[in-house]
Design a protein around this motif. Structure first.
Motif, mmCIF file in Angstrom:
data_model
loop_
_atom_site.group_PDB
_atom_site.id
_atom_site.type_symbol
_atom_site.label_atom_id
_atom_site.label_comp_id
_atom_site.label_asym_id
_atom_site.label_seq_id
_atom_site.Cartn_x
_atom_site.Cartn_y
_atom_site.Cartn_z
ATOM 1 N N CYS A 171 0.846 -1.184 0.000
ATOM 2 C CA CYS A 171 0.000 0.000 0.000
ATOM 3 C C CYS A 171 0.888 1.242 0.000
ATOM 4 C CB CYS A 171 -0.930 0.010 1.213
ATOM 5 S SG CYS A 171 -2.008 1.462 1.271
ATOM 6 N N PHE A 172 0.723 2.093 -1.023
ATOM 7 C CA PHE A 172 1.399 3.390 -1.069
ATOM 8 C C PHE A 172 0.411 4.414 -0.502
ATOM 9 C CE2 PHE A 172 4.636 2.811 -4.784
ATOM 10 C CZ PHE A 172 4.977 1.547 -4.299
ATOM 11 N N SER A 173 0.578 4.719 0.779
ATOM 12 C CA SER A 173 -0.321 5.677 1.433
ATOM 13 C C SER A 173 0.027 7.082 0.944
ATOM 14 C CB SER A 173 -0.187 5.576 2.949
ATOM 15 O OG SER A 173 -1.095 6.432 3.591
ATOM 16 N N ASN A 174 -0.944 7.736 0.303
ATOM 17 C CA ASN A 174 -0.710 9.000 -0.390
ATOM 18 C C ASN A 174 -0.810 10.171 0.590
ATOM 19 O OD1 ASN A 174 -0.346 10.906 -2.369
ATOM 20 N ND2 ASN A 174 -2.116 10.299 -3.601
ATOM 21 N N ILE A 175 0.193 10.289 1.465
ATOM 22 C CA ILE A 175 0.120 11.245 2.583
ATOM 23 C C ILE A 175 0.212 12.698 2.144
ATOM 24 C CG2 ILE A 175 0.925 9.655 4.359
ATOM 25 C CD1 ILE A 175 3.758 10.615 3.864
ATOM 26 N N TYR A 176 0.758 12.975 0.962
ATOM 27 C CA TYR A 176 0.918 14.356 0.500
ATOM 28 C C TYR A 176 0.001 14.694 -0.679
ATOM 29 C CZ TYR A 176 5.120 14.155 3.377
ATOM 30 O OH TYR A 176 5.991 14.009 4.437
ATOM 31 N N ASN A 177 -0.969 13.833 -0.935
ATOM 32 C CA ASN A 177 -1.961 14.087 -1.981
ATOM 33 C C ASN A 177 -1.336 14.327 -3.363
ATOM 34 O OD1 ASN A 177 -4.335 13.839 -0.375
ATOM 35 N ND2 ASN A 177 -3.912 15.870 0.489
#
Length: 561
Positions: A171-177
């Motif tokens: 999972c690549f958590s898209n923390i910076y949108n």
């Protein structure tokens, strides 16, 4: 971009061309060469720093894989994504209904189709516990396959509610949108695939680990440009998909017509065989758009040749009965001289065995009847050192050609050389391996040579036209007999005994020559057509590269506005 759109249809000829064009588009996209840059747009990293979203200073990549526009930045994927896997879910916790549980195979289907008929689930309570304790994928996160077809990426949508298998999926958590669709198109580019599937030493790897995913070099554009790139790629991919569908439909229509036509030509019961062949030859440039089409035409031609329908019969030709008497007399003389063994008597050909009716003056005969000898080759180790005798092997025969300069040597005594030395007109047949059943006619021998034991030599009676029987060994009549003797294994049964029992048509000697001349005339046209098909294919590739290189070098595209 107008240049690209103007020549879109000219850049593709096959479905493969469309896929290669898509990759070229992705390559332009991740290099900043697909849409214009705006000098007023801030570097994405700078914007995140100004908004105080970065938890710590991102270390930019010093060894840049390729040059980027001035307001792009090289970063590691782990700098802009929180990359991890899931909490392990035991097989005992799998259910038949509930919250979908995805493995790599489901992610691949989701990426391709946008939906999946799922087989595995976990309970709602289990999912909520995992969500509260460890977290679950959220909208705009990216799910990436870590096994199987690694690197396939799916963007999580708003209504998605699922869990996933640990290690199998990352999972690549898209923390910076970051625009997730831009990350997805990057992950599907050849540049990313090469990073994913090769380690630092260039060795192919079978898994994508968290560590390797974090180290992926990623070209980061300004946020607004990410959106423009995604929109442009979607626009161009939509055109690609239309072309793909158009090419596929045209190919299906062409394949259906060609298959029907060439099947009719090869059908011995078809009264219009000759007319159908004449039509195919007259229109071969239009009918044969691929090398596979040309092969179908060749096979159709050979079918008519061995059916006695390619050239006219001449009642003045010496009948085959006389030819057979001469062959029998020649074999008896060779037996008396001790040059061949007395052949075993072969079974007469029954009416049930005859594949079709032959023209008057032709006869069905077994290959062993018209051959002086059918036997295996010489067993020896190949040597690079020049011993004076070449050892021709199966692997030395490629596409009906031999590069004698690369054929190795062998040690051999005089007696074995005499038994196995290659002669003009010999026909060699592979009895094992990937080319099993394929034949090669010996002509223009350049060196003293013998043939290896995985080959079988057929030495025809000297009165026969060896090229006619070489063409028989390329026809469907020959291959169908081999397959029928495979005994359910699917692999043709090729040995000296089975070859001697093969049924072959025997035309009068002069007609054999006329048939060979006719085949060679049309095969020359087939060769020229194949060459033109290859030239056309190469032109399409060169033209596509030329247009895309022109786009890459088009300064107007990259002028700031």
């Amino acid at each position: 971009m107008e240049l690209l759109l103007k020549h879109f249809e000219e850049m593709v000829q096959t479905e493969k061309d469309v896929e290669e064009l898509k990759q070229k588009i992705l390559d332009l996209a991740i290099r900043g060469k697909l849409v214009p840059q705006n000098k007023n747009e801030m570097l994405a990293l700078k914007q995140l720093e100004n908004e105080e979203k970065l938890s710590e200073k991102v270390l930019q990549i010093t060894e840049k894989p390729f040059d980027l526009p001035s307001n792009w930045t090289w970063v590691h994927m782990g700098d802009i994504m929180n990359i991890g896997s899931s909490k392990r879910v035991r097989q005992a916790d799998w259910r038949n209904s509930g919250i979908p549980f995805y493995r790599a195979r489901e992610i691949v289907k989701l990426s391709k189709n946008g939906f999946v008929d799922n087989e595995l689930f976990i309970s709602k309570d289990h999912y909520l516990k995992l969500k509260d304790t460890f977290g679950v994928p959220m909208k705009n996160d990216l799910m990436v396959t870590g096994v199987g077809t690694i690197g396939v990426t799916y963007v999580v949508k708003e209504p998605d509610e699922f869990y996933y298998k640990d290690a199998s999926v990352l999972c690549f958590s898209n923390i910076y949108n970051i625009n997730p669709e831009f990350v997805k198109l990057f992950m599907h580019s050849n540049f990313a695939k090469n990073q994913i599937t090769k380690d630092a030493m260039g060795t192919t790897v079978s898994t994508l680990t968290i560590k390797r995913a974090k180290n992926l070099a990623f070209p980061l554009p300004p946020f607004n440009e990410q959106n423009r790139i995604v929109n442009r790629v979607n626009q161009l991919f939509a055109i690609c998909d239309q072309l793909h569908t158009q090419i596929e439909l045209e190919k299906q229509s062409s394949d259906k017509f060609n298959t029907n036509l060439f099947s009719r030509i090869q059908d011995a019961s078809n009264p219009s065989q000759k007319e159908d062949l004449a039509f195919a030859i007259e229109h071969m440039d239009d009918l044969c758009q691929t090398k596979e089409d040309v092969d179908l035409l060749r096979q159709s031609l050979l079918s008519l040749a061995v059916q006695g329908k390619l050239v006219k019969q001449d009642p003045n030709d010496e009948p085959t009965s006389v030819l057979l008497e001469n062959i029998e007399g020649e074999k008896e003389r060779l037996v008396v001289e001790g040059k061949i063994r007395k052949p075993k008597k072969l079974h007469d050909i029954t009416a049930e065995e005859e594949p079709y009716e032959l023209p008057q003056g032709w006869e069905w005969i077994r290959l062993g009847t018209i051959s002086n000898k059918i036997h295996y080759g010489y067993t020896a180790s190949a040597k690079d050192t020049d011993t004076g005798t070449k050892l021709l092997r199966i692997s030395d025969i490629q596409k009906n050609k031999v590069n004698w300069n690369t054929v190795p040597y062998c040690d051999i005594d005089d007696d074995n050389y005499k038994k196995n030395s290659l002669q003009e007109r010999d026909i060699l047949i592979a009895r094992t391996g990937g080319t099993i059943g394929k034949s090669f006619l010996i002509e223009n021998i350049l060196y003293p040579s013998v043939f290896a034991s995985y080959l079988i030599r057929v030495q025809l009676n000297k009165t026969l036209n060896e090229k006619f029987f070489k063409y028989f060994l390329e026809s469907s009549l020959y291959w169908n007999q081999l397959k029928s003797s495979s005994k359910g294994t699917g692999q043709p049964n090729v040995n000296a005994t089975s070859l001697s029992k093969l049924i072959t048509p025997l035309p009068p000697l002069k007609e054999q020559a006329r048939i060979v001349n006719k085949i060679e005339q049309i095969f020359d046209k087939c060769d020229a057509l194949e060459h033109n098909i290859e030239l056309k294919s190469n032109y399409v590739v060169k033209f596509r590269n030329s247009v895309l290189n022109g786009l890459t070098d088009n300064k107007k595209l990259h002028e700031d506005y």
